[in-house]
Write a protein that holds these residues in place. Sequence first.
Motif, PDB file in Angstrom:
ATOM      1  N   GLU A 132       1.186  -1.398  12.486  1.00 18.75           N
ATOM      2  CA  GLU A 132       1.729  -0.685  13.638  1.00 18.75           C
ATOM      3  C   GLU A 132       3.236  -0.466  13.493  1.00 18.75           C
ATOM      4  O   GLU A 132       3.748   0.605  13.821  1.00 18.75           O
ATOM      5  N   MET A 133       3.935  -1.454  12.965  1.00 19.06           N
ATOM      6  CA  MET A 133       5.381  -1.310  12.772  1.00 19.06           C
ATOM      7  C   MET A 133       5.674  -0.221  11.743  1.00 19.06           C
ATOM      8  O   MET A 133       6.624   0.546  11.916  1.00 19.06           O
ATOM      9  N   ILE A 134       4.859  -0.127  10.712  1.00 16.42           N
ATOM     10  CA  ILE A 134       5.046   0.937   9.722  1.00 16.42           C
ATOM     11  C   ILE A 134       4.913   2.295  10.401  1.00 16.42           C
ATOM     12  O   ILE A 134       5.714   3.202  10.159  1.00 16.42           O
ATOM     13  N   GLN A 135       3.929   2.436  11.285  1.00 18.68           N
ATOM     14  CA  GLN A 135       3.756   3.701  11.998  1.00 18.68           C
ATOM     15  C   GLN A 135       4.961   4.003  12.898  1.00 18.68           C
ATOM     16  O   GLN A 135       5.399   5.147  13.007  1.00 18.68           O
ATOM     17  N   ILE A 136       5.504   2.982  13.516  1.00 26.46           N
ATOM     18  CA  ILE A 136       6.688   3.176  14.364  1.00 26.46           C
ATOM     19  C   ILE A 136       7.867   3.640  13.511  1.00 26.46           C
ATOM     20  O   ILE A 136       8.589   4.574  13.875  1.00 26.46           O
ATOM     21  N   PHE A 137       8.051   3.004  12.343  1.00 24.70           N
ATOM     22  CA  PHE A 137       9.149   3.396  11.462  1.00 24.70           C
ATOM     23  C   PHE A 137       8.991   4.828  10.981  1.00 24.70           C
ATOM     24  O   PHE A 137       9.965   5.576  10.891  1.00 24.70           O
TER      25      PHE A 137
END
Length: 190
Positions: free
Chosen positions: A34-39
């Motif tokens: 999920e953090m990768i998608q946010i980045f």
Amino acid sequence: MASEELTEKQAARMLAGMNEVIRAGEEMRKLRAEMIQIFVGLGWTQDRIARLTDMSQPAVSKQVAKYRTSDAPPPMELSLDQGDIPWLEGRLWGLAEEISETLDGTARCTRYVDSLARGKKRFTPQNVDELRRLVEEDLRLREAEMPGGYRRAYDQISRGLDVPAKTTTTASASARRALAYQIQRDHLRG
């Protein structure tokens, strides 16, 4: 011979401990994805994400490919002043960790912070209340050893937790907690 045998109770405890580690690992993998998608939503390149996360570029690319652009949530607001519960919990966690480091691990909240970081404690209302109580004690008993911004941050977080804002967010609670945790720590450092 009987003393060398594994009892059912010992086996159950051992398996329960393993299940906790597995569950924590699964949660961290989901959070990382999920953090990768946010980045990506913030405009970061896959190469930059790979370098900063110490992942291979193909692994990052695979995570990004799982989600089509149309499925990506809108970019997340990253200001410190957000009033939803997960955001405030993340801020509290970040503040508690800063207090623990400032007091060289002798703060009352240190063991609790360590348990949160290792995934042994979850963000339940009871655990958040306990962390608040420990942070309050540290601030009350050792405030002179800490920067004044710690008390101001705690007061703001505490008011928000007492009267949470009704907000709708697209990111998961764990992602919001992780972002708020880091932003709070960065803010307290300078």
